[in-house]
Scaffold this motif. Structure first.
Motif, PDB file in Angstrom:
ATOM      1  N   ASP A   1    -101.389 -30.476  29.608  1.00  0.00           N
ATOM      2  CA  ASP A   1    -101.623 -31.818  30.278  1.00  0.00           C
ATOM      3  C   ASP A   1    -103.102 -31.669  30.902  1.00  0.00           C
ATOM      4  O   ASP A   1    -103.718 -32.356  31.453  1.00  0.00           O
ATOM      5  CB  ASP A   1    -100.905 -32.096  31.767  1.00  0.00           C
ATOM      6  CG  ASP A   1    -100.908 -30.948  32.531  1.00  0.00           C
ATOM      7  OD1 ASP A   1    -101.663 -29.906  32.425  1.00  0.00           O
ATOM      8  OD2 ASP A   1    -100.018 -31.414  33.751  1.00  0.00           O
ATOM      9  N   GLU A   2    -104.031 -30.913  30.291  1.00  0.00           N
ATOM     10  CA  GLU A   2    -105.394 -30.446  30.526  1.00  0.00           C
ATOM     11  C   GLU A   2    -106.158 -31.572  29.736  1.00  0.00           C
ATOM     12  O   GLU A   2    -105.772 -31.804  28.629  1.00  0.00           O
ATOM     13  CB  GLU A   2    -105.502 -29.184  29.920  1.00  0.00           C
ATOM     14  CG  GLU A   2    -107.157 -28.693  30.098  1.00  0.00           C
ATOM     15  CD  GLU A   2    -107.228 -27.157  29.348  1.00  0.00           C
ATOM     16  OE1 GLU A   2    -106.529 -26.472  29.764  1.00  0.00           O
ATOM     17  OE2 GLU A   2    -108.188 -27.231  28.686  1.00  0.00           O
ATOM     18  N   GLU A   3    -106.954 -32.019  30.575  1.00  0.00           N
ATOM     19  CA  GLU A   3    -108.069 -33.128  29.981  1.00  0.00           C
ATOM     20  C   GLU A   3    -108.857 -32.366  29.021  1.00  0.00           C
ATOM     21  O   GLU A   3    -109.823 -31.386  29.327  1.00  0.00           O
ATOM     22  CB  GLU A   3    -108.923 -33.870  30.919  1.00  0.00           C
ATOM     23  CG  GLU A   3    -109.917 -34.766  30.555  1.00  0.00           C
ATOM     24  CD  GLU A   3    -109.418 -36.131  30.129  1.00  0.00           C
ATOM     25  OE1 GLU A   3    -110.132 -36.643  29.173  1.00  0.00           O
ATOM     26  OE2 GLU A   3    -108.148 -36.217  30.480  1.00  0.00           O
ATOM     27  N   PRO A   4    -109.065 -33.014  27.673  1.00  0.00           N
ATOM     28  CA  PRO A   4    -109.931 -32.198  26.866  1.00  0.00           C
ATOM     29  C   PRO A   4    -111.664 -32.327  27.023  1.00  0.00           C
ATOM     30  O   PRO A   4    -111.871 -33.449  27.432  1.00  0.00           O
ATOM     31  CB  PRO A   4    -109.694 -32.875  25.419  1.00  0.00           C
ATOM     32  CG  PRO A   4    -108.546 -33.648  25.457  1.00  0.00           C
ATOM     33  CD  PRO A   4    -108.356 -33.930  27.122  1.00  0.00           C
ATOM     34  N   SER A   5    -112.337 -31.516  26.807  1.00  0.00           N
ATOM     35  CA  SER A   5    -113.805 -31.572  26.965  1.00  0.00           C
ATOM     36  C   SER A   5    -114.173 -32.460  26.073  1.00  0.00           C
ATOM     37  O   SER A   5    -113.497 -32.738  24.749  1.00  0.00           O
ATOM     38  CB  SER A   5    -114.519 -30.190  27.012  1.00  0.00           C
ATOM     39  OG  SER A   5    -114.423 -29.671  25.601  1.00  0.00           O
ATOM     40  N   GLY A   6    -115.432 -32.871  25.940  1.00  0.00           N
ATOM     41  CA  GLY A   6    -116.010 -34.123  25.092  1.00  0.00           C
ATOM     42  C   GLY A   6    -116.377 -33.325  23.812  1.00  0.00           C
ATOM     43  O   GLY A   6    -116.130 -33.809  22.830  1.00  0.00           O
ATOM     44  N   LEU A   7    -116.589 -31.822  23.501  1.00  0.00           N
ATOM     45  CA  LEU A   7    -116.638 -31.193  22.424  1.00  0.00           C
ATOM     46  C   LEU A   7    -115.376 -30.922  21.567  1.00  0.00           C
ATOM     47  O   LEU A   7    -115.029 -30.973  20.508  1.00  0.00           O
ATOM     48  CB  LEU A   7    -117.387 -29.754  22.700  1.00  0.00           C
ATOM     49  CG  LEU A   7    -117.970 -29.133  21.302  1.00  0.00           C
ATOM     50  CD1 LEU A   7    -118.814 -30.040  20.548  1.00  0.00           C
ATOM     51  CD2 LEU A   7    -118.547 -27.934  21.722  1.00  0.00           C
ATOM     52  N   GLN A   8    -114.188 -30.752  22.536  1.00  0.00           N
ATOM     53  CA  GLN A   8    -112.991 -30.604  21.885  1.00  0.00           C
ATOM     54  C   GLN A   8    -112.676 -31.975  21.333  1.00  0.00           C
ATOM     55  O   GLN A   8    -112.088 -32.014  20.242  1.00  0.00           O
ATOM     56  CB  GLN A   8    -112.128 -30.160  23.183  1.00  0.00           C
ATOM     57  CG  GLN A   8    -112.449 -28.927  23.492  1.00  0.00           C
ATOM     58  CD  GLN A   8    -111.344 -28.514  24.643  1.00  0.00           C
ATOM     59  OE1 GLN A   8    -110.388 -29.194  25.242  1.00  0.00           O
ATOM     60  NE2 GLN A   8    -112.286 -27.673  25.794  1.00  0.00           N
ATOM     61  N   ARG A   9    -112.744 -33.062  21.845  1.00  0.00           N
ATOM     62  CA  ARG A   9    -112.395 -34.366  21.355  1.00  0.00           C
ATOM     63  C   ARG A   9    -113.282 -34.653  20.122  1.00  0.00           C
ATOM     64  O   ARG A   9    -112.816 -35.022  18.851  1.00  0.00           O
ATOM     65  CB  ARG A   9    -112.865 -35.443  22.204  1.00  0.00           C
ATOM     66  CG  ARG A   9    -112.000 -35.668  23.352  1.00  0.00           C
ATOM     67  CD  ARG A   9    -112.164 -36.617  24.663  1.00  0.00           C
ATOM     68  NE  ARG A   9    -111.279 -36.882  25.591  1.00  0.00           N
ATOM     69  CZ  ARG A   9    -110.090 -37.291  25.637  1.00  0.00           C
ATOM     70  NH1 ARG A   9    -109.646 -37.987  24.404  1.00  0.00           N
ATOM     71  NH2 ARG A   9    -109.271 -37.419  26.541  1.00  0.00           N
ATOM     72  N   LEU A  10    -114.397 -34.078  20.012  1.00  0.00           N
ATOM     73  CA  LEU A  10    -115.319 -34.440  18.749  1.00  0.00           C
ATOM     74  C   LEU A  10    -114.837 -33.600  17.836  1.00  0.00           C
ATOM     75  O   LEU A  10    -114.807 -34.044  16.604  1.00  0.00           O
ATOM     76  CB  LEU A  10    -116.848 -33.897  19.039  1.00  0.00           C
ATOM     77  CG  LEU A  10    -117.816 -34.244  18.027  1.00  0.00           C
ATOM     78  CD1 LEU A  10    -117.920 -35.547  18.019  1.00  0.00           C
ATOM     79  CD2 LEU A  10    -119.120 -33.350  18.426  1.00  0.00           C
ATOM     80  N   LEU A  11    -114.334 -32.353  17.876  1.00  0.00           N
ATOM     81  CA  LEU A  11    -113.778 -31.351  16.805  1.00  0.00           C
ATOM     82  C   LEU A  11    -112.513 -32.046  16.313  1.00  0.00           C
ATOM     83  O   LEU A  11    -112.268 -31.811  15.200  1.00  0.00           O
ATOM     84  CB  LEU A  11    -113.664 -29.936  17.079  1.00  0.00           C
ATOM     85  CG  LEU A  11    -115.058 -29.038  16.890  1.00  0.00           C
ATOM     86  CD1 LEU A  11    -114.953 -28.652  15.434  1.00  0.00           C
ATOM     87  CD2 LEU A  11    -116.360 -29.864  17.487  1.00  0.00           C
TER      88      LEU A  11
END
Length: 256
Positions: free
Chosen positions: A168-178
């Protein structure tokens, strides 16, 4: 979620990771983001940002338990080289390398070379065509500004992952990008996936600004050469403007 954490660098893949080519293998967006997540956890000597990630796909990533590890290959106070490795059943299926660069204030000289896109609300809803397999494509909310998965040629689309990357962890911006960037060849494909394979062997993403918010856009185009090789390139955006570029080398051949 894409992955359930099992502890000790191990993760159980869920059906949401399933790619469009086979129900047994993953779309490479979530595995790429999972390796980035592991590299982001590596301590840095000063405030730094990952500026480039290259993912090398060594084989199909099964929808199964995965192990992930990361290391600093070349430490430094200004520039560091990071690496990550993804394994399934004792076999390495993907590797990633990233340059991490020290942060500094360049706001006075910052320049965008690509125009800002209209927002997702200006696009039409894009759903998965029957020719693509279920899984990953169904847990991304898609909005098309031009082109789509069902249309041949260049495409400009927004995507928002609707499930977390891990637990249930919020993804980082870079994780969302990849997670989204690996879809460049899919949205801008020029061939019918029922008749042709156009699978990427890698993904490279250059970032000059850390993405913010949930929405990521691909302004993507695919070129195909005469000898079974193609290239998909994308300008990557968040809601405030362009953030970087992605590129994929493609294997192109008839199905069967």
């Amino acid at each position: 979620m894409f992955y359930e954490p099992l502890g000790g660098g191990r993760y159980q893949s869920t059906v949401h990771t399933t790619g469009p080519w086979s129900k047994l293998t993953q779309h490479l967006g979530p595995p790429s983001a999972l390796m980035v997540r592991e590299m982001e956890k590596l301590p840095a000597p000063v405030p730094m940002m990952i500026a480039r990630v290259t993912v090398e796909i060594l084989g199909p990533v099964p929808v199964a338990e995965l192990s992930v590890s990361a290391a600093v290959d070349r430490p430094g106070r200004s520039v560091e080289l990071l690496s990550a490795e993804l394994s399934a059943d004792g076999r390495v299926v993907a590797r990633a390398r990233a340059w991490r660069i020290v942060r500094s204030d360049t706001s006075a000289v910052a320049v965008d070379v690509d125009e800002r896109l209209p927002p997702p609300s200006a696009g039409r809803v894009m759903t998965r065509p029957d020719s693509w397999g279920a899984g990953y494509l169904d847990v991304i909310e898609w909005r098309s500004l031009a082109g789509s998965l069902a249309e041949s040629g260049p495409a400009t689309v927004w995507g928002r992952q609707t499930v977390p990357l891990v637990g249930d962890e919020e993804p980082s911006g870079l994780q969302r990008l990849l997670t989204i960037a690996d879809s460049g060849n899919g949205v801008s494909g020029r061939l019918d996936p029922r008749e042709w394979l156009f699978i990427n062997a890698d993904l490279t993403v250059h970032v000059y600004r850390e993405p913010v918010g949930e929405w990521i856009a691909l302004d993507a185009v695919t070129a195909i050469g005469p000898e079974g090789i193609g290239a998909a390139t994308s300008v990557l955006h968040d809601l405030t403007g362009p953030v970087g570029r992605g590129a994929q080398a493609l294997l192109v051949r008839p199905q069967g």
